[in-house]
Write a protein that holds these residues in place. Sequence first.
Motif, mmCIF file in Angstrom:
data_model
loop_
_atom_site.group_PDB
_atom_site.id
_atom_site.type_symbol
_atom_site.label_atom_id
_atom_site.label_comp_id
_atom_site.label_asym_id
_atom_site.label_seq_id
_atom_site.Cartn_x
_atom_site.Cartn_y
_atom_site.Cartn_z
ATOM 1 N N GLU A 1 26.239 13.335 16.670
ATOM 2 C CA GLU A 1 26.327 14.148 15.524
ATOM 3 C C GLU A 1 25.542 15.702 15.721
ATOM 4 O OE1 GLU A 1 27.130 13.197 12.545
ATOM 5 O OE2 GLU A 1 27.516 11.163 13.078
ATOM 6 N N ARG A 2 25.265 15.642 16.932
ATOM 7 C CA ARG A 2 24.533 16.796 17.493
ATOM 8 C C ARG A 2 25.442 17.645 18.469
ATOM 9 N NH1 ARG A 2 20.221 13.226 17.789
ATOM 10 N NH2 ARG A 2 20.315 13.329 19.914
ATOM 11 N N LYS A 3 26.304 17.322 18.934
ATOM 12 C CA LYS A 3 27.053 17.964 20.171
ATOM 13 C C LYS A 3 27.733 18.974 19.231
ATOM 14 C CE LYS A 3 27.735 14.475 23.701
ATOM 15 N NZ LYS A 3 28.769 13.798 24.619
ATOM 16 N N PRO A 4 27.985 20.132 20.003
ATOM 17 C CA PRO A 4 28.691 21.451 19.372
ATOM 18 C C PRO A 4 30.144 21.041 19.378
ATOM 19 C CG PRO A 4 26.819 22.273 20.926
ATOM 20 C CD PRO A 4 26.667 20.581 21.162
ATOM 21 N N SER A 5 30.500 20.265 20.399
ATOM 22 C CA SER A 5 32.009 20.042 20.798
ATOM 23 C C SER A 5 32.733 19.055 19.828
ATOM 24 C CB SER A 5 32.209 19.887 22.322
ATOM 25 O OG SER A 5 31.457 18.733 22.531
ATOM 26 N N VAL A 6 31.814 18.477 19.105
ATOM 27 C CA VAL A 6 32.337 17.361 18.387
ATOM 28 C C VAL A 6 32.168 17.631 16.766
ATOM 29 C CG1 VAL A 6 31.768 15.034 17.520
ATOM 30 C CG2 VAL A 6 31.539 15.535 19.958
ATOM 31 N N GLY A 7 33.405 17.539 15.989
ATOM 32 C CA GLY A 7 33.305 17.812 14.662
ATOM 33 C C GLY A 7 33.347 16.501 14.119
ATOM 34 N N HIS A 8 32.480 16.231 12.910
ATOM 35 C CA HIS A 8 32.368 14.911 12.172
ATOM 36 C C HIS A 8 33.359 15.391 10.899
ATOM 37 C CE1 HIS A 8 30.140 11.151 10.994
ATOM 38 N NE2 HIS A 8 31.207 10.932 10.848
ATOM 39 N N VAL A 9 34.523 14.904 10.905
ATOM 40 C CA VAL A 9 35.530 15.222 9.697
ATOM 41 C C VAL A 9 35.681 13.980 8.732
ATOM 42 C CG1 VAL A 9 36.697 16.815 11.380
ATOM 43 C CG2 VAL A 9 37.641 14.416 11.034
ATOM 44 N N TYR A 10 35.161 13.025 8.859
ATOM 45 C CA TYR A 10 35.471 12.115 7.781
ATOM 46 C C TYR A 10 34.240 10.704 8.065
ATOM 47 C CZ TYR A 10 37.499 8.270 4.892
ATOM 48 O OH TYR A 10 37.830 7.275 4.034
ATOM 49 N N ASP A 11 33.580 10.307 7.014
ATOM 50 C CA ASP A 11 32.553 9.410 6.979
ATOM 51 C C ASP A 11 32.515 8.716 5.443
ATOM 52 O OD1 ASP A 11 30.508 7.979 7.044
ATOM 53 O OD2 ASP A 11 28.824 9.549 7.017
ATOM 54 N N ASP A 12 32.956 7.210 5.650
ATOM 55 C CA ASP A 12 32.817 6.719 4.307
ATOM 56 C C ASP A 12 31.669 5.622 4.345
ATOM 57 O OD1 ASP A 12 33.951 4.596 5.784
ATOM 58 O OD2 ASP A 12 35.591 4.513 5.242
ATOM 59 N N GLY A 13 30.856 5.802 5.266
ATOM 60 C CA GLY A 13 29.928 4.769 5.637
ATOM 61 C C GLY A 13 30.083 3.643 6.488
ATOM 62 N N THR A 14 31.484 3.244 6.680
ATOM 63 C CA THR A 14 31.773 2.319 7.511
ATOM 64 C C THR A 14 32.713 2.654 8.882
ATOM 65 O OG1 THR A 14 31.751 0.736 5.984
ATOM 66 C CG2 THR A 14 33.009 0.219 7.844
ATOM 67 N N LEU A 15 33.492 3.757 8.423
ATOM 68 C CA LEU A 15 34.421 4.321 9.345
ATOM 69 C C LEU A 15 34.161 5.751 9.565
ATOM 70 C CD1 LEU A 15 38.235 3.746 10.121
ATOM 71 C CD2 LEU A 15 37.464 5.851 9.694
ATOM 72 N N ASP A 16 33.927 6.233 10.818
ATOM 73 C CA ASP A 16 33.780 7.679 11.175
ATOM 74 C C ASP A 16 34.816 8.223 12.061
ATOM 75 O OD1 ASP A 16 30.822 8.358 10.192
ATOM 76 O OD2 ASP A 16 30.831 6.208 10.851
ATOM 77 N N LEU A 17 35.130 9.347 11.645
ATOM 78 C CA LEU A 17 36.273 10.096 12.511
ATOM 79 C C LEU A 17 35.817 11.571 12.855
ATOM 80 C CD1 LEU A 17 39.281 10.308 13.292
ATOM 81 C CD2 LEU A 17 39.725 11.445 11.099
ATOM 82 N N TYR A 18 35.806 11.558 14.190
ATOM 83 C CA TYR A 18 35.408 12.869 14.855
ATOM 84 C C TYR A 18 36.779 13.447 15.440
ATOM 85 C CZ TYR A 18 30.941 10.262 14.670
ATOM 86 O OH TYR A 18 29.852 9.596 14.268
ATOM 87 N N VAL A 19 36.495 14.844 15.587
ATOM 88 C CA VAL A 19 37.432 15.494 16.594
ATOM 89 C C VAL A 19 36.443 16.252 17.803
ATOM 90 C CG1 VAL A 19 38.610 17.735 16.739
ATOM 91 C CG2 VAL A 19 39.011 16.245 14.737
#
Length: 669
Positions: free
Chosen positions: A575-593
């Motif tokens: 969650e804190r990495k500048p190179s990681v974008g958190h683009v989806y979160d529904d409470g169970t599944l998370d999607l990062y770029v």
Amino acid sequence: MVERRIRLKLLLAVGAAATAVALVFVAADPQATSYELSVYDAYPLPFWLLALIAVFFGQLVIFEGGYPERWHRYWKWGLALVLAVNAVLLFIPALRYELFARGDMLTYIGMIRRIGDLGAVPRTNYYPNVHLLALTVSYATGIAPSTVINVLPPVASLFYIVSLYPLLNVTFGGSRKVLFVLPFSSLLLFSGEHVFFHPSVFAFMTLPFAFYLLFRSYGGRATTRFRAALLVVVVSITFYHPVVTVFFVGMLGLLWLSVIGSKRLAGTTTVTRRSPLVVAVLAFVLFFAWYYSFESIIGSTLIIVYTLMGVSEGSSQLGNIASVFSRTTPAISDIALVGIYTYGLVGAIIGMAFVFVGYYALLVARGERAFDPIEAFLASTLCVFTVGAALAFAVDVTIGFYRVVRYARLAGVVLVGAGFYTLFRRLDADAAARYLRPVAYASLFALAFLSVFYLYSSPLSNGSNLQITEAEVEGMEWTFQHRNQSLAIDQLGISQYRMSTYENLEETENIRFELPPPPDHFDYANASAEELPSSAVADRRYLVTTELGRVSNPRLYPNYREFWRHSPEDFDRLERKPSVGHVYDDGTLDLYVVSGVGRANRTAANGTSTNGSAALTSGNQSVSLPGEIKQNVALPGEGDEADALSSETERRAHAVTTQRRVRSTRYGS
């Protein structure tokens, strides 16, 4: 006799009450609201203890009903009690989970939907029976295929147990030996296969009925209706699964050899010599005519042949275990516990069966017992398939250990019950009551315990639940619909390939079937692009994580933190990495770029170093931690039926209507 009737009634009453209270637990908490790592987390310990008590008491009633010189009709109620508890345990996934399916089961749901969309069976579907069965039940009941696949396996398992009774009656001539076998054979002896929607499981569960029809057709009471029914069942087994067909033919060959031996040694037999061969030839011809018209079946056969010849070599189950042991050096207590909950039931059945086989052989050699073709058939089946299972355990022959050893369990459990019957008949009443009866009760309880607590995967067996939440399904739908197709997807706790087949998506190169876990501790700066498809962008990837990926290490391997590939702290750092974008979160599944993938590798390739990070790589090879613990979920026997999908169906349209917390709607930007 009066005291005995009262005791049997009391056992039945307590068992029925325990079953009723267990049903109250199920009714009070019918559906899971979130992901559960194990089915055993679904209900409190009293529920499972009540189920165990009810099963054991039902076994005792059946066993007492067949006790020599004490035949009693209450055994039928004991069998009904065991079947009732089995039904409660087996239908938990269908009642509790929105979707209880991983691995092949997800692919099969997509195949069932595809048949419905096309109105025909695709040419690439080489065992359509089970998919047509599920689609027919879905149409007839209005139940979605995703639920039907959790209803049909329990029905098949209960049919297997029920069909054993007429088979045992035919083979043992209606003697009390049947009631010594039923307390053992009526248990759920095949662990997760009882709830696994798979054509090989359905074909196997039909075998007792097939052998019953065989003995009724050729056992001196031949009728047209039994032969016609046998023809239908044999054809069904053949179109269910190729491996089961081959093993069924092998069992028929062993039966034929046993009949030949009986003719020569004893002069009499209950089965004609030609009957097993006729059925075997029929199944064999159908097998070759159907399955060897598919290139994938030919390829799978060649892989097995090459492996056995030593030309091809894969990773066997034994090799994987030895590798983990050498790198992690687990504690003896952990090895023992996992061993019991993984192989305990198999070992107990086969171990006891071999003891009784040795006892039978000794009696026959001494001339104290006549050669019995049925016992010879069961013993030869036990020996052949135990050796085959050991080979599948030690060498990667595609078929898998559990798919072979189930036939040894089928024969072994009958031999165990028949062995106790023989011992009770040979010992005097006092010796049997004093020494043998406690051993029989202890054996019944041990197998009942393992059947209840071995049915589903749990942390005790280093396994996880097959549950997939609705949020995970919707999250993967959203991912597939909005993703940049030039980026590959890393996964943790879910299979992108299986979810794409579940959704009936068109196959694309960047949807991967076999792939390594994400880099250790999500260290993407040192990740290698070696495993990526050629069409994928090398320096950016998607990362999908689920609740299973986050909790599996702490729950499954709490004492081996130093070997965790991904810890809770690693997830927090994402969650804190500048190179990681958190683009989806529904409470169970998370999607990062994830951006900047393989930066250290590219720097090393240019002949420079960045704070020593290039020293972690050799060329483009990233270094893995010793004793890695992979988090991809694997099922026993999974994998060799994964590619039977047709590319003719258009992608099914989905409307995602539930609210989500979405941080970005553009991927890869």
